[in-house]
Design a protein around this motif. Structure first.
Motif, PDB file in Angstrom:
ATOM      1  N   ARG A 225       0.814  -1.364   0.102  1.00  0.00           N
ATOM      2  CA  ARG A 225      -0.138   0.071  -0.013  1.00  0.00           C
ATOM      3  C   ARG A 225       0.847   1.214   0.021  1.00  0.00           C
ATOM      4  NH1 ARG A 225      -5.230   0.309   3.485  1.00  0.00           N
ATOM      5  NH2 ARG A 225      -6.418  -0.401   1.762  1.00  0.00           N
ATOM      6  N   ALA A 226       0.799   1.947  -0.826  1.00  0.00           N
ATOM      7  CA  ALA A 226       1.538   3.342  -1.023  1.00  0.00           C
ATOM      8  C   ALA A 226       0.791   4.475  -0.787  1.00  0.00           C
ATOM      9  CB  ALA A 226       1.815   3.595  -2.544  1.00  0.00           C
ATOM     10  N   THR A 227       1.582   5.284   0.135  1.00  0.00           N
ATOM     11  CA  THR A 227       0.765   6.617   0.592  1.00  0.00           C
ATOM     12  C   THR A 227       0.618   7.326  -0.654  1.00  0.00           C
ATOM     13  OG1 THR A 227       1.949   6.269   2.852  1.00  0.00           O
ATOM     14  CG2 THR A 227       1.028   8.591   2.349  1.00  0.00           C
ATOM     15  N   ASN A 228       1.480   7.724  -1.396  1.00  0.00           N
ATOM     16  CA  ASN A 228       1.376   8.395  -2.605  1.00  0.00           C
ATOM     17  C   ASN A 228       1.848   7.453  -3.727  1.00  0.00           C
ATOM     18  OD1 ASN A 228       2.032  10.256  -4.850  1.00  0.00           O
ATOM     19  ND2 ASN A 228       1.465  12.017  -3.277  1.00  0.00           N
ATOM     20  N   LEU A 229       1.046   7.058  -4.643  1.00  0.00           N
ATOM     21  CA  LEU A 229       1.565   6.336  -5.713  1.00  0.00           C
ATOM     22  C   LEU A 229       2.345   7.010  -6.701  1.00  0.00           C
ATOM     23  CD1 LEU A 229       0.961   3.478  -7.127  1.00  0.00           C
ATOM     24  CD2 LEU A 229      -0.957   4.505  -8.413  1.00  0.00           C
ATOM     25  N   THR A 230       2.124   8.239  -7.010  1.00  0.00           N
ATOM     26  CA  THR A 230       3.220   8.901  -7.807  1.00  0.00           C
ATOM     27  C   THR A 230       4.604   8.913  -7.268  1.00  0.00           C
ATOM     28  OG1 THR A 230       1.197  10.335  -8.564  1.00  0.00           O
ATOM     29  CG2 THR A 230       3.419  11.252  -9.092  1.00  0.00           C
ATOM     30  N   ARG A 231       4.694   8.943  -6.126  1.00  0.00           N
ATOM     31  CA  ARG A 231       5.812   9.225  -5.295  1.00  0.00           C
ATOM     32  C   ARG A 231       6.748   7.898  -5.515  1.00  0.00           C
ATOM     33  NH1 ARG A 231       4.179  13.083  -1.524  1.00  0.00           N
ATOM     34  NH2 ARG A 231       4.020  11.540  -0.063  1.00  0.00           N
ATOM     35  N   THR A 232       5.886   6.748  -5.355  1.00  0.00           N
ATOM     36  CA  THR A 232       6.140   5.272  -5.405  1.00  0.00           C
ATOM     37  C   THR A 232       6.663   4.966  -6.676  1.00  0.00           C
ATOM     38  OG1 THR A 232       4.982   4.736  -3.623  1.00  0.00           O
ATOM     39  CG2 THR A 232       5.683   2.988  -4.997  1.00  0.00           C
ATOM     40  N   LEU A 233       5.936   5.323  -7.952  1.00  0.00           N
ATOM     41  CA  LEU A 233       6.496   5.155  -9.215  1.00  0.00           C
ATOM     42  C   LEU A 233       7.883   5.883  -9.376  1.00  0.00           C
ATOM     43  CD1 LEU A 233       2.904   5.338 -10.913  1.00  0.00           C
ATOM     44  CD2 LEU A 233       4.149   3.237 -10.121  1.00  0.00           C
ATOM     45  N   GLU A 234       8.103   7.163  -8.906  1.00  0.00           N
ATOM     46  CA  GLU A 234       9.026   7.964  -9.491  1.00  0.00           C
ATOM     47  C   GLU A 234      10.311   7.147  -8.475  1.00  0.00           C
ATOM     48  OE1 GLU A 234       8.182  11.699  -7.762  1.00  0.00           O
ATOM     49  OE2 GLU A 234       7.337  12.338  -9.729  1.00  0.00           O
ATOM     50  N   GLN A 235      10.095   6.482  -7.411  1.00  0.00           N
ATOM     51  CA  GLN A 235      11.165   5.833  -6.711  1.00  0.00           C
ATOM     52  C   GLN A 235      11.473   4.569  -7.199  1.00  0.00           C
ATOM     53  OE1 GLN A 235       9.518   5.344  -2.612  1.00  0.00           O
ATOM     54  NE2 GLN A 235       9.832   7.238  -2.026  1.00  0.00           N
ATOM     55  N   TYR A 236      10.471   3.940  -7.964  1.00  0.00           N
ATOM     56  CA  TYR A 236      10.809   2.685  -8.905  1.00  0.00           C
ATOM     57  C   TYR A 236      11.628   3.367  -9.928  1.00  0.00           C
ATOM     58  CZ  TYR A 236       7.564  -0.342  -6.091  1.00  0.00           C
ATOM     59  OH  TYR A 236       6.739  -1.076  -5.393  1.00  0.00           O
ATOM     60  N   LYS A 237      11.433   4.109 -10.619  1.00  0.00           N
ATOM     61  CA  LYS A 237      12.153   4.598 -11.594  1.00  0.00           C
ATOM     62  C   LYS A 237      13.631   4.846 -11.351  1.00  0.00           C
ATOM     63  CE  LYS A 237      10.123   7.626 -14.595  1.00  0.00           C
ATOM     64  NZ  LYS A 237       9.332   8.971 -15.276  1.00  0.00           N
ATOM     65  N   LYS A 238      13.840   5.355 -10.253  1.00  0.00           N
ATOM     66  CA  LYS A 238      15.129   5.515  -9.553  1.00  0.00           C
ATOM     67  C   LYS A 238      15.949   4.324  -9.439  1.00  0.00           C
ATOM     68  CE  LYS A 238      14.177  10.119  -7.522  1.00  0.00           C
ATOM     69  NZ  LYS A 238      14.054  10.720  -6.195  1.00  0.00           N
ATOM     70  N   ALA A 239      15.187   3.400  -9.423  1.00  0.00           N
ATOM     71  CA  ALA A 239      15.797   2.044  -8.934  1.00  0.00           C
ATOM     72  C   ALA A 239      16.022   1.208 -10.522  1.00  0.00           C
ATOM     73  CB  ALA A 239      14.749   1.020  -7.941  1.00  0.00           C
ATOM     74  N   GLY A 240      15.558   1.958 -11.407  1.00  0.00           N
ATOM     75  CA  GLY A 240      15.895   1.381 -12.660  1.00  0.00           C
ATOM     76  C   GLY A 240      14.738   0.407 -13.440  1.00  0.00           C
ATOM     77  N   VAL A 241      13.419   0.793 -12.777  1.00  0.00           N
ATOM     78  CA  VAL A 241      12.214   0.146 -13.472  1.00  0.00           C
ATOM     79  C   VAL A 241      11.768   0.937 -14.255  1.00  0.00           C
ATOM     80  CG1 VAL A 241      10.204  -1.229 -12.244  1.00  0.00           C
ATOM     81  CG2 VAL A 241      12.420  -1.200 -11.011  1.00  0.00           C
ATOM     82  N   THR A 242      11.252   0.380 -15.248  1.00  0.00           N
ATOM     83  CA  THR A 242      10.271   0.979 -16.392  1.00  0.00           C
ATOM     84  C   THR A 242       8.844   1.202 -15.968  1.00  0.00           C
ATOM     85  OG1 THR A 242      11.941   0.407 -17.867  1.00  0.00           O
ATOM     86  CG2 THR A 242       9.882   1.204 -18.647  1.00  0.00           C
TER      87      THR A 242
END
Length: 316
Positions: A225-242
């Motif tokens: 469960r993500a508090t903020n989905l947009t921020r979570t997706l941005e963190q995934y991008k930083k980890a190298g995930v498309t």
């Protein structure tokens, strides 16, 4: 009179009249010297205070669950209770009404609860069950389901990399039907995915209905469960995930997207509104599923299954 004056002018030492024993209390000890960490101004005290402030800023756990104390869910009615027990929905207590008509469904519920083990059997009067269920038609059977323990979004990616695999995750944006969530969890399990992410607010959670639809897959696939989905997706991008978003007006077709063979998060929006603006802008790609039959859209569970199959085929 002279004698009285002499006593007033006496030079004898001792506590004066009306002193209240202040001198005696002043000589009493103040107890043991506190440790250095508790003495204000001491170097160790400053270090301890700084450590405490850092600990307060850190999250107390990796749980991504909702804020505040989680509450149990009640499955109400004879058929829903039996179905939940058949599908392996986690349960704490099975409440049975006193002097209930012992029909086939009641006997099966009691048998399933006994076979599962770890489920308390409680007999309760009808007024108590009415109070517990806020007057719903419980038919004499109530199953108490414990709160779901959500994973942290970062743990899904970390677990995949730890296994030497590219993450394959589904994120749901605005999906409010628990049955769709359960269907997505089932598809993720079927095609080798690593988890599902849902927003904390205005989204379906892992209820008993979602558990049943997942057909047992919820016991194997973590839901974060993500508090903020947009921020979570941005963190995934930083980890190298498309980040791949599904959209009816996407600029690319699913078959043309090579990113599915690598680390990827598939974002599925609601059937009516699709992806929200911020989430859509965060996606690296917006793709559409070709539908020669002319259907306008697919529900979240079906759409996620189609993309997960394509990703699994390319990774084979």
């Amino acid at each position: 009179m002279a004698a009285s004056n002499n006593r007033r002018m006496s030079g004898k030492k001792g506590a004066q009249v009306g002193s209240g024993g202040q001198r005696r209390r002043g000589l009493e000890g103040k107890g043991p010297t506190p440790p250095a960490e508790a003495r204000k101004g001491h170097k160790k005290n400053r270090v301890a205070n700084a450590a405490a402030k850092q600990a307060a800023r850190r999250p107390t756990s990796r749980s991504g669950g909702p804020r505040g104390k989680a509450t149990s869910e009640m499955v109400v009615g004879r058929n829903p209770v039996v179905e939940a027990l058949r599908e392996g929905v986690p349960a704490i207590t099975l409440y049975v009404q006193q002097f209930i008509d012992n029909d086939e469904r009641v006997r099966e519920a009691l048998q399933l609860a006994a076979e599962r083990g770890g489920i308390h059997l409680m007999e309760a009067p009808r007024p108590e069950l009415d109070r517990m269920t806020n007057g719903l038609n419980h038919q004499g059977l109530v199953l108490q389901v414990p709160p779901y323990e959500y994973a942290h979004p970062e743990d899904l990616v970390a677990a995949a990399f730890d296994q030497g695999q590219d993450p394959l995750i589904v994120a749901l944006d605005g999906v409010t039907d628990p049955r769709n969530l359960g269907a997505v969890v089932r598809s993720v399990a079927a095609f080798g995915g690593h988890g599902v992410v849902v927003p904390e607010r205005r989204a379906a959670g892992m209820t008993a209905g979602a558990w049943k639809t997942s057909a047992g897959a919820a016991a194997r696939i973590p839901v974060a469960r993500a508090t903020n989905l947009t921020r979570t997706l941005e963190q995934y991008k930083k980890a190298g995930v498309t980040i791949v978003g599904l959209a009816a007006d996407g600029d690319r077709e699913l078959g043309d997207l090579k990113a599915l063979s690598g680390p990827v998060v598939i974002v599925v929006g609601s059937e009516g509104k699709g992806l929200s603006r911020l989430v859509g802008e965060t996606c690296d790609h917006r793709v559409r599923i070709p539908m020669p039959g002319g259907a306008e859209s697919l529900n979240a569970g079906v759409a996620a299954g189609v993309v997960l199959y394509e990703a699994s085929r390319r990774r084979a």
